[in-house]
Design a protein around this motif. Structure first.
Motif, PDB file in Angstrom:
ATOM      1  N   CYS A 174      67.629  96.259  68.684  1.00 40.03           N
ATOM      2  CA  CYS A 174      66.526  95.299  69.004  1.00 40.03           C
ATOM      3  C   CYS A 174      66.753  94.491  70.444  1.00 40.03           C
ATOM      4  O   CYS A 174      67.902  94.356  71.053  1.00 40.03           O
ATOM      5  CB  CYS A 174      66.031  94.236  68.209  1.00 40.03           C
ATOM      6  SG  CYS A 174      66.087  94.443  66.598  1.00 40.03           S
ATOM      7  N   PHE A 175      65.394  94.333  71.420  1.00 39.62           N
ATOM      8  CA  PHE A 175      65.816  93.934  73.332  1.00 39.62           C
ATOM      9  C   PHE A 175      65.110  93.184  73.017  1.00 39.62           C
ATOM     10  O   PHE A 175      63.804  92.660  72.367  1.00 39.62           O
ATOM     11  CB  PHE A 175      65.638  95.282  73.460  1.00 39.62           C
ATOM     12  CG  PHE A 175      66.199  96.339  73.288  1.00 39.62           C
ATOM     13  CD1 PHE A 175      67.623  96.573  73.569  1.00 39.62           C
ATOM     14  CD2 PHE A 175      66.022  97.557  72.497  1.00 39.62           C
ATOM     15  CE1 PHE A 175      68.358  97.492  73.594  1.00 39.62           C
ATOM     16  CE2 PHE A 175      66.862  98.428  72.703  1.00 39.62           C
ATOM     17  CZ  PHE A 175      68.038  98.817  72.768  1.00 39.62           C
ATOM     18  N   LEU A 183      58.700  98.447  79.636  1.00 33.47           N
ATOM     19  CA  LEU A 183      58.819 100.077  79.245  1.00 33.47           C
ATOM     20  C   LEU A 183      56.968 100.733  79.311  1.00 33.47           C
ATOM     21  O   LEU A 183      57.320 101.462  78.577  1.00 33.47           O
ATOM     22  CB  LEU A 183      59.012  99.993  77.518  1.00 33.47           C
ATOM     23  CG  LEU A 183      60.157  99.671  77.326  1.00 33.47           C
ATOM     24  CD1 LEU A 183      60.646 100.269  75.889  1.00 33.47           C
ATOM     25  CD2 LEU A 183      60.869 100.531  77.834  1.00 33.47           C
ATOM     26  N   GLY A 184      56.504  99.382  79.697  1.00 35.47           N
ATOM     27  CA  GLY A 184      54.810 100.303  79.128  1.00 35.47           C
ATOM     28  C   GLY A 184      53.852  99.978  77.767  1.00 35.47           C
ATOM     29  O   GLY A 184      53.248 100.736  78.429  1.00 35.47           O
ATOM     30  N   LEU A 185      54.361  99.165  77.273  1.00 34.32           N
ATOM     31  CA  LEU A 185      53.852  98.943  75.488  1.00 34.32           C
ATOM     32  C   LEU A 185      52.678  98.292  75.464  1.00 34.32           C
ATOM     33  O   LEU A 185      52.617  97.260  76.224  1.00 34.32           O
ATOM     34  CB  LEU A 185      54.747  98.707  75.102  1.00 34.32           C
ATOM     35  CG  LEU A 185      56.090 100.014  74.081  1.00 34.32           C
ATOM     36  CD1 LEU A 185      57.011  99.289  73.285  1.00 34.32           C
ATOM     37  CD2 LEU A 185      55.055 100.725  73.280  1.00 34.32           C
ATOM     38  N   ARG A 191      52.619  92.329  67.637  1.00 30.51           N
ATOM     39  CA  ARG A 191      51.900  91.718  67.269  1.00 30.51           C
ATOM     40  C   ARG A 191      52.710  91.887  65.901  1.00 30.51           C
ATOM     41  O   ARG A 191      54.371  92.729  66.101  1.00 30.51           O
ATOM     42  CB  ARG A 191      51.045  92.418  66.584  1.00 30.51           C
ATOM     43  CG  ARG A 191      49.840  92.400  67.429  1.00 30.51           C
ATOM     44  CD  ARG A 191      48.477  93.537  67.051  1.00 30.51           C
ATOM     45  NE  ARG A 191      48.421  93.531  65.469  1.00 30.51           N
ATOM     46  CZ  ARG A 191      47.037  92.976  64.815  1.00 30.51           C
ATOM     47  NH1 ARG A 191      46.539  92.311  65.366  1.00 30.51           N
ATOM     48  NH2 ARG A 191      46.997  92.756  63.586  1.00 30.51           N
ATOM     49  N   PHE A 192      52.762  91.403  64.771  1.00 29.53           N
ATOM     50  CA  PHE A 192      53.960  91.472  63.895  1.00 29.53           C
ATOM     51  C   PHE A 192      53.602  92.321  62.833  1.00 29.53           C
ATOM     52  O   PHE A 192      55.114  93.061  62.209  1.00 29.53           O
ATOM     53  CB  PHE A 192      53.935  90.248  62.880  1.00 29.53           C
ATOM     54  CG  PHE A 192      52.198  90.388  61.488  1.00 29.53           C
ATOM     55  CD1 PHE A 192      51.590  90.343  62.195  1.00 29.53           C
ATOM     56  CD2 PHE A 192      53.101  91.238  60.062  1.00 29.53           C
ATOM     57  CE1 PHE A 192      50.144  89.792  61.397  1.00 29.53           C
ATOM     58  CE2 PHE A 192      51.564  90.776  59.185  1.00 29.53           C
ATOM     59  CZ  PHE A 192      49.929  90.594  59.970  1.00 29.53           C
ATOM     60  N   ASP A 193      52.799  93.535  63.234  1.00 31.17           N
ATOM     61  CA  ASP A 193      52.532  94.275  62.886  1.00 31.17           C
ATOM     62  C   ASP A 193      52.483  95.845  63.546  1.00 31.17           C
ATOM     63  O   ASP A 193      52.222  96.650  63.702  1.00 31.17           O
ATOM     64  CB  ASP A 193      51.185  94.963  61.247  1.00 31.17           C
ATOM     65  CG  ASP A 193      49.723  93.945  62.355  1.00 31.17           C
ATOM     66  OD1 ASP A 193      50.248  94.565  63.613  1.00 31.17           O
ATOM     67  OD2 ASP A 193      48.839  94.607  62.066  1.00 31.17           O
ATOM     68  N   GLY A 194      52.418  95.572  64.772  1.00 34.19           N
ATOM     69  CA  GLY A 194      53.114  95.825  65.823  1.00 34.19           C
ATOM     70  C   GLY A 194      54.740  96.608  65.919  1.00 34.19           C
ATOM     71  O   GLY A 194      55.311  96.997  65.357  1.00 34.19           O
ATOM     72  N   VAL A 195      54.943  95.940  67.982  1.00 35.44           N
ATOM     73  CA  VAL A 195      56.428  96.504  67.955  1.00 35.44           C
ATOM     74  C   VAL A 195      57.517  95.127  67.382  1.00 35.44           C
ATOM     75  O   VAL A 195      58.383  94.902  68.150  1.00 35.44           O
ATOM     76  CB  VAL A 195      56.679  97.091  69.229  1.00 35.44           C
ATOM     77  CG1 VAL A 195      55.294  98.337  69.441  1.00 35.44           C
ATOM     78  CG2 VAL A 195      56.410  96.403  70.518  1.00 35.44           C
ATOM     79  N   LEU A 201      61.770  93.037  71.023  1.00 32.68           N
ATOM     80  CA  LEU A 201      61.338  93.941  70.992  1.00 32.68           C
ATOM     81  C   LEU A 201      62.246  94.907  69.874  1.00 32.68           C
ATOM     82  O   LEU A 201      63.045  94.881  69.806  1.00 32.68           O
ATOM     83  CB  LEU A 201      61.181  94.850  71.912  1.00 32.68           C
ATOM     84  CG  LEU A 201      60.540  96.314  71.782  1.00 32.68           C
ATOM     85  CD1 LEU A 201      59.843  96.526  71.108  1.00 32.68           C
ATOM     86  CD2 LEU A 201      60.839  96.567  73.114  1.00 32.68           C
ATOM     87  N   SER A 202      62.082  95.564  68.491  1.00 32.11           N
ATOM     88  CA  SER A 202      62.279  96.362  67.689  1.00 32.11           C
ATOM     89  C   SER A 202      61.917  98.116  67.839  1.00 32.11           C
ATOM     90  O   SER A 202      61.449  98.340  66.898  1.00 32.11           O
ATOM     91  CB  SER A 202      62.498  96.204  65.965  1.00 32.11           C
ATOM     92  OG  SER A 202      63.010  96.781  65.191  1.00 32.11           O
ATOM     93  N   PHE A 203      62.795  98.570  68.386  1.00 36.27           N
ATOM     94  CA  PHE A 203      62.023 100.225  68.493  1.00 36.27           C
ATOM     95  C   PHE A 203      62.214 100.677  66.475  1.00 36.27           C
ATOM     96  O   PHE A 203      61.611 101.622  66.781  1.00 36.27           O
ATOM     97  CB  PHE A 203      63.752 101.444  69.129  1.00 36.27           C
ATOM     98  CG  PHE A 203      63.289 101.084  70.740  1.00 36.27           C
ATOM     99  CD1 PHE A 203      63.013 100.081  71.699  1.00 36.27           C
ATOM    100  CD2 PHE A 203      63.818 102.311  71.365  1.00 36.27           C
ATOM    101  CE1 PHE A 203      62.935 100.133  72.640  1.00 36.27           C
ATOM    102  CE2 PHE A 203      63.945 101.894  73.122  1.00 36.27           C
ATOM    103  CZ  PHE A 203      63.679 100.819  73.600  1.00 36.27           C
ATOM    104  N   LEU A 204      62.964 100.819  66.497  1.00 40.73           N
ATOM    105  CA  LEU A 204      63.267 101.367  64.693  1.00 40.73           C
ATOM    106  C   LEU A 204      62.482 100.579  63.809  1.00 40.73           C
ATOM    107  O   LEU A 204      61.004 100.705  63.670  1.00 40.73           O
ATOM    108  CB  LEU A 204      64.539 100.831  64.202  1.00 40.73           C
ATOM    109  CG  LEU A 204      64.968 101.141  62.785  1.00 40.73           C
ATOM    110  CD1 LEU A 204      64.668 103.144  62.527  1.00 40.73           C
ATOM    111  CD2 LEU A 204      66.146 101.436  61.532  1.00 40.73           C
TER     112      LEU A 204
END
Ligand code: ADP
Length: 485
Positions: A174-175, A183-185, A191-195, A201-204
């Motif tokens: 998490c960052f 990171l270019g996302l 969104r809550f149903d995105g990243v 921002l949570s990678f997992l």
């Protein structure tokens, strides 16, 4: 459907870079899939250990800075036993000594977001039309948070199907939210149903939300992580995706973990030559400065020393060991309190308790072979490899009934001895008293040498090779490709 081509993205790979189970899996699973006929390549950072191991690795692509936080990099191609490797070379991010995740002081590297952001970005890129390589995977298989973010780019920009495997849900990457654009996302990903995950921002979380299919490393853990107690705040998401979540039990590399041909051992042995195992116990006792006694069982531990692994329970009952009587040998490193606790126990009970702090692959093999019983009182265990190694080494495990431990260790009872499945000792209550009782039960059972031998043989005869897991991953990849279409 044609056999899908696979990019296996990982942040560690044994024997070069390994902090835990993922390192072993990244070495064994792609190799097993290759043997099964898959066109599979492994992508991982060109850490110093890999640069040294593959000095002739060929540059095959130059990559520009892909986003503000992602410096330019290049891909080097190498091969290990016929398995193609793609080494992501970016000295600013990966050319540093030591642990892949932590600095020498034990803190996360402050630029982990870029280190694993780049790894994830390049994993996704190789599955997209913009890839600098002619080779194109049908599936990008990401592992744990360090590569999970690859699924986000593949979801928002198109490209290969993605599979994200959870080896341990406790680490989520998490960052700060500013890293989304760094990171270019795309903005639409916030969104809550995105990243996005509770403002971070949570990678997992991104991977589990957006991958075409998700998996974890045992059927029991796949169930457990849908429950808040194990899955933390990700449980609702996993319940929502339960139809696309698979539990595939890890195998073990049965060439490296083979007591009949293990170069680390004093004396090789096998299920039908168990008497020779005793020489390994004696050698281990000598090596670790334990009394060379044959009248008491020797319990073994090889582990990261963390809260997860339940070693505080073992420390709580440590003083009862000499009375049992039993000996204990511990190899591990981790939390300072646990390290100190084991050192103090060894000082208090010289000859009965021995501890070595650090990471020592050869000693790990000698403990698997020399101990009588392997102890894993883990609070949770996604799959666990050490109990599998100890089954193979005729060292019945004593485990907590959780995750992969519950799926692989069968408690010894009249019924399970009769049907030849009983291979270890399972505690169902996570208290120190339960552990002590289980250790007493092990000690008593161990005294009945014929019974003990039956338990050892039940474990040694079970097939934990990667063949089954490789076939299951094959199904999962096909399912992911079909779903992506
Ligand atoms: P985890 O991945 O949670 O650490 P696993 O049981 O799945 O646990 O895998 C641990 C792997 O790391 C095993 O191969 C084990 O032998 C190895 N290992 C852990 N600690 C040490 C150590 N101190 N020295 C050598 N090997 C270790």
């Amino acid at each position: 459907m044609k056999t899908p081509a696979i990019l296996f993205a990982t942040s560690e790979m044994a024997p070069w870079v390994k902090t835990g189970g993922l390192g072993d899996i990244a070495a064994a699973l792609p190799a097993a899939l290759r043997r099964a006929g898959y066109d599979i390549r492994v992508l991982l950072p060109a850490y110093p250990a890999l640069r040294q191991a593959f000095p002739d690795a060929e540059p095959v692509a130059e990559l520009p800075a892909l986003a503000p936080a992602l410096p330019p990099s290049r891909l080097l191609a190498a091969e290990t036993d016929g398995l193609p490797l793609l080494l992501l070379d970016c000295p600013a991010l990966y050319d540093r000594p030591g642990n892949p995740y932590l600095s020498a002081e034990g803190f996360d590297w402050s630029d982990n977001v870029s280190r694993f952001g780049l790894l994830s970005r390049v994993a996704a890129l190789l599955g997209q039309d913009a890839s600098p390589l002619a080779w194109r995977p049908d599936v990008v298989h990401a592992n744990d948070w360090q590569t999970a973010l690859a699924a986000a780019w593949l979801h928002y920009e198109g490209g290969a199907a993605s599979v994200v495997t959870v080896h341990n849900i406790a680490f989520q990457g998490c960052f700060d939210k500013v890293m989304r654009s760094a990171l270019g996302l795309p903005e639409a990903a916030w969104r809550f149903d995105g990243v996005e995950y509770h403002g971070l921002l949570s990678f997992l979380k991104a991977g589990l939300q957006l991958a075409t299919r998700i998996s974890t490393v045992s059927p029991s853990y796949a169930e457990e992580i849908q429950d808040e107690a194990f899955g933390y705040a990700l449980a609702p998401l996993l319940r929502h995706r339960r139809e696309e979540l698979h539990g595939i039990l890890n195998g073990i590399d049965d060439a490296i973990w083979n007591p009949a041909a293990d170069p680390a051992l004093a004396t090789p042995y096998a299920a039908n030559r168990l008497a020779a195992k005793r020489a390994n116990k004696r050698a281990l006792q000598q090596e670790m400065g334990l009394d060379v006694a044959d009248d008491r069982p020797l319990f073994g531990v090889v582990s990261r020393l963390t809260e997860q692994k339940g070693h505080d329970l073992l420390l709580a009952v440590g003083d009862a060991l000499p009375e049992l009587p039993a000996q204990l040998v511990v190899l591990g490193s981790g939390d300072a309190a646990l390290q100190d606790g084991f050192l103090a126990l060894a000082e208090k009970w010289p000859g009965q308790v021995a501890v070595k702090l650090g990471f020592d692959e050869a000693l790990a093999h000698r403990i698997e072979a020399g101990a009588d019983c392997f102890v894993m009182p883990s609070r949770f265990e996604p799959c666990g490899l050490n109990q599998l190694y100890s089954l193979r080494y005729g060292t019945p495990p004593l485990v907590q009934a959780t995750g992969g431990l519950a799926d692989t260790v069968v408690d010894v009872s009249e019924e399970t001895l009769a049907d030849k499945t009983g291979n270890g000792f399972v505690m169902r209550d996570g208290s120190a008293e339960a552990l002590l009782q289980a250790m007493q039960r092990v000690s008593e059972t161990w005294r009945d040498k014929r019974l003990w031998q039956r338990i050892q043989q039940n474990g040694m005869r079970r097939d934990f090779s990667w063949r089954h897991a490789a076939a299951d991953y094959g199904h999962l990849y096909r399912e992911a490709v079909a779903a992506r279409r």
